[in-house]
Design an enzyme around this catalytic site. Structure first.
Site, mmCIF file in Angstrom:
data_model
loop_
_atom_site.group_PDB
_atom_site.id
_atom_site.type_symbol
_atom_site.label_atom_id
_atom_site.label_comp_id
_atom_site.label_asym_id
_atom_site.label_seq_id
_atom_site.Cartn_x
_atom_site.Cartn_y
_atom_site.Cartn_z
ATOM 1 N N GLY D 148 0.989 -1.053 0.183
ATOM 2 C CA GLY D 148 0.060 0.018 0.144
ATOM 3 C C GLY D 148 1.039 1.218 0.268
ATOM 4 C CB CYS D 149 0.600 4.655 -1.196
ATOM 5 S SG CYS D 149 -1.467 5.071 -0.351
ATOM 6 C CE1 TYR D 150 -2.178 8.220 3.656
ATOM 7 C CE2 TYR D 150 -3.599 6.763 3.431
ATOM 8 C CZ TYR D 150 -3.591 7.785 3.322
ATOM 9 O OH TYR D 150 -4.178 9.162 2.599
ATOM 10 C CB THR D 152 5.086 2.306 0.701
ATOM 11 O OG1 THR D 152 5.023 1.366 -0.335
ATOM 12 C CG2 THR D 152 6.647 2.038 -0.383
ATOM 13 C CB ILE D 307 6.221 8.148 -1.234
ATOM 14 C CG1 ILE D 307 5.448 8.082 -0.493
ATOM 15 C CG2 ILE D 307 7.494 7.667 -0.009
ATOM 16 C CD1 ILE D 307 4.750 6.417 -0.615
#
Lengths: 335, 335, 335, 335
Positions: D148-150, D152, D307
């Site tokens: 997942g983005c968060y 990462t 990011i």
């Protein structure tokens, strides 16, 4: 009619104050001052005032102030303000000061984050102008220290918890995001549009000057020393602050209990609204309202508050204080 | 490998050029220069290059340039550039100049909009670096005048019409909106985020320096004098230009005919795409493409073009020109 | 007190109207209606009203309307509105209609751009609600067709020229950029934030419904047929419209003469300000003002105007019309 | 050449993956699929691909997949993906799955936050695709669960602390702000431009699905159970995530020590950059980099990471994983 002077009228808090007073039925703009090289017609400084206010911004003259005004909103920067406030007070006007110079009662603490204080006498008599928490003090002063934008939102978010001993007074985290107007009107690389747009970043890690101010306010409410970590960020929007606060409960507490507590705590406060879902900065833009959402999550008490940094965080709150000083209905001009 | 120097690397066109060259399989960053007080590690100037390019920006030294580079991208401002270009050329490198100093062939016209020209000799030999219209000239020069951002989009939009005599060469309106990066990296009040955000405004009414540049290019394409009114606006976005052009047809023409004409005119051009609906700036962001939509409305020929002002309008086009100068595939590093 | 009903209160023009009326000293919100599935507490629909207005949005009931209201602001969409306006009028209230249904006097033209008109009787009696140009008509009606957002700004920009025969009535170009709120409150792909942000694009090329409305208004002012090309664009900001107009002068005219003419033409108009530099949308945001900058460039007359599309372009103008209908000072609640 | 299929190519992660692969010297787009009613030329779905990729998006056919592709990037939503992944794997291609379906090893936990899991067999064999922490696992699998983005950004921020026992594994606060593209391509009221612009708000308080994913990753790194509170917010920008983490040190530690530790921990990681000042989302936009700033403040360890949610948080990381799976240099196509 309350006759209002604005000292240092050429910045964002100046024009916000002007716009509010133009709508205020019992107040009027009487005198606008700025540094000599910033003096011009007010509509040349603020294009949005064209046709709405026909007045020159002038260099400050104390006799003129005394003759024209009942109250001075002093919008000068930190450290500069305390050089002027004694003079303003000497003319007999009441003063609402937007800087940090009269907010921090502990002179040593002030001097640690700012510079040597040069007006300790008035500092001792100043009231901290957060009406929801210190209304009685405000009524009895002629010098109001208008709170910082971040401390306003964060203090309103935490006060009911600390007043009632529901959270530990240590280890509190306040993670805030402000709109760019909080940085003022002077162009600089970090607020240049192509840098700031599509961007967000933290700043002032561990050293932001609003941290001791928050600790003073919350300690006063708690009746004991509060320590907290305040971390500001700036995001790509003009106005508004969201403060997300995380703290440790002293015992079992539910979201429902917090909602009831906050509604009771702020029952008589027209500008504080307790909401039941995460609040959005946009819902308080251009208004003097503070929306607060208290809840619990993963064993933490989590409280969010949103304000407009230039209104409830500055000019709106100043007019709210002015209304108190002059025995006007506190919401006048602000709804 | 083509060894690339960037002269004046500390601005937006510098970093855009660097990013493209980092992806270019046949070119490399060899030398970065700036004014002495702007010299530091390139990743300190441009945080986005951290870990991607380990190089210092240095004061310009001509011997170093001669030793290290095959081509210099000269990103200096108008009026400054012509003081440096002769020196750069003297070292034997080819030069692609981003300023206006070598774009306008009519020295009187240049001097009317800028200052006295101090390098007429090189001006005479410079090629105007819009490959889609002047590719053969570019192949034969060692000094390319990289076009202005507005003239790039507007000229590509109008060229097929003027080349084929389909519109009157007078009374053409070009109404453009640029993103804020077009104004450069220096902070100033009109690009301060709280002013620029939620805003849009025209500027340079009747006097923008890109107007004579557009007239020169379009006249060259038309084979006769073209007069036009170019009106720029700046809007609240980082990058991109939309140019909306309005002109009078010389005879009957339909949208279908225009679509066919444009597709034929640009059939071999990899970076020009003819679209069949109004184009969006976002579709060309961060790319070297130009999207063009020609149509007719209310008796006017209406053509829209969109580009990224920093890529096709500056650094991307410069690399496209570099590829031509060094006999590389024109799209290398740009797709 | 003027008792105001808002029919179709759940959209952007609804909430803007509510906010203005909350500040209006002689008007009050009396009744809010919407489709049944959009009926809820107004603060649930518009979070920014929490604590400011305690009222339910209800399904429309004509008897209730008759009992509670003196005037109805009808915020229904085009084509829907004309099905309701006769019923609203039948209750005895005055109606200010925000849709296009009563703006275009030529039924054939209306039907070409919209649908068959079902209320020709009231159409004949409706006044076009642009007070600066048609104030006398408004005073004598009980049905005001509130103008479109684009026609408001464009008509105010062009009226002094056409009234005085200073420009040719043909070949006029109006190139406008609107903020996204002009597209309404319904989510759709082209207004989805990740698409719209960092973007700008034209739409409605040659077919926008505001074009015939503009031609009707400007022809009326000119006393002869005016033909123009109106080209809208949408840009990445919430609110505001800039209209950049380009036209051919009928004779010699200077910027100074235009400035004098415009100042005279609008001398008694509180909401029109003639400025002497390019106007910025931000200067009229959240206000009922229109800033106009007339000038000449490259043989063209160029006039820019900016308005807030939701205020002077919709809800503010409606309140201005309401003030006229009820003999209140025209600026009441709007300054 | 690695032949890449994208399953569910019509969303944001699809087009980001396409753009990266178009620049990748050892990979090519071989097959694009979507639901039947979303099938059209890829340049009609993504205008930015016009002229860059001439391919139709087609309904998924497993035989075609087997014939054309070596790897499938599965960009389907949570819960949908696990219905397709077994079929994709059955064709012999390797799979990199963007959904949450193969990230959480504890099936009970998955089912608490999502739905009953229907593919436990492949779940057991999937590798968690965060190369900086689980590279060896990735090398040995044919099914990568792309993080997942968060998680990462947050996991990279916290890993060095937890691996070395420098912070308490409980009471960690992760306060994040994401750009709007994280919410996907479907229009909805909370991402409608006029609502989202000039706004910021929290969501998913205490219940966000990335919280257990973060706990799994950080517990794995710590070698003991980690509990944390993750609080997401969405802000008015397209892309990027900042995660601000606050935790309690287990002993004395200085910012200098943390800087040294982080530099050592990530010494061999090309995409992780340790910075010495607060990081800005814009510096990682459109890149696969993660910038991390570890420090201490008021007795807390404070670590910020940024990011690009669509690159390092999705498509870039997928290509990084693909490079690992096919023994290509890990940075290929990503610099």
């Amino acid at each position: 009619m309350v006759r209002v002077a604005i000292i240092g009228a050429s910045g964002y808090t100046g024009v916000e104050s002007i716009e509010i007073i133009l709508r205020h039925p019992q107040a009027e703009i009487a005198y606008l001052t700025a540094l000599p090289d910033e003096c011009e017609h007010v509509a040349d400084t603020f294009g949005q005032l064209r046709g709405r206010l026909d007045m020159e911004i002038e260099p400050l003259d104390l006799d003129t102030l005394a003759a024209k005004a009942d109250v001075a909103l002093c919008c000068l920067p930190h450290k500069v303000s305390m050089g002027f406030v004694p003079k303003l007070l000497s003319t007999g006007v009441k003063v609402i000061d937007f800087s940090a110079d009269y907010r921090i009662k502990d002179v040593d603490l002030y001097e640690k984050f700012y510079v040597p204080h040069t007006d300790r006498e008035n500092l001792a008599n100043a009231a901290y102008g957060l009406p929801e928490l210190f209304r009685e003090d405000i009524k009895q002063t002629n010098l109001v220290a208008n709170p910082g934008c971040y401390p306003t939102g964060a203090s309103l978010a935490l006060a009911p918890l600390l007043k009632n001993g529901l959270i530990e007074p240590t280890g509190i985290i306040i993670s805030s995001v402000t709109g760019v107007s909080g940085g003022g009107k002077n162009p600089c690389p970090i607020f240049h549009f192509p840098y700031m747009n599509e961007n967000i970043y933290p700043y002032g890690v561990g050293v932001h000057r609003h941290m001791p101010e928050m600790e003073q306010v919350t300690s006063s409410v708690a009746g004991k020393d509060v320590t907290l970590l305040f971390q500001p960020h700036v995001g790509p929007f003009d106005r508004g602050i969201i403060s997300s606060t995380y703290s440790d409960p002293t015992g079992d507490v539910t979201a429902e209990q917090l909602n009831a507590l906050y509604n009771e705590f702020y029952a008589d406060e027209p500008f504080v609204q307790i909401v039941t879902a995460p609040p959005a900065v946009k819902n308080v833009a251009k208004s003097n309202y503070c929306h607060i959402f208290p809840t619990v999550a993963k064993g933490k008490v989590v409280v969010f508050s949103v304000i407009d940094n230039l209104i409830k965080g500055a000019s709106g709150q100043a007019i709210q204080n002015m209304n108190i000083l002059f025995n006007l209905p506190e919401t006048m001009g602000l709804e």
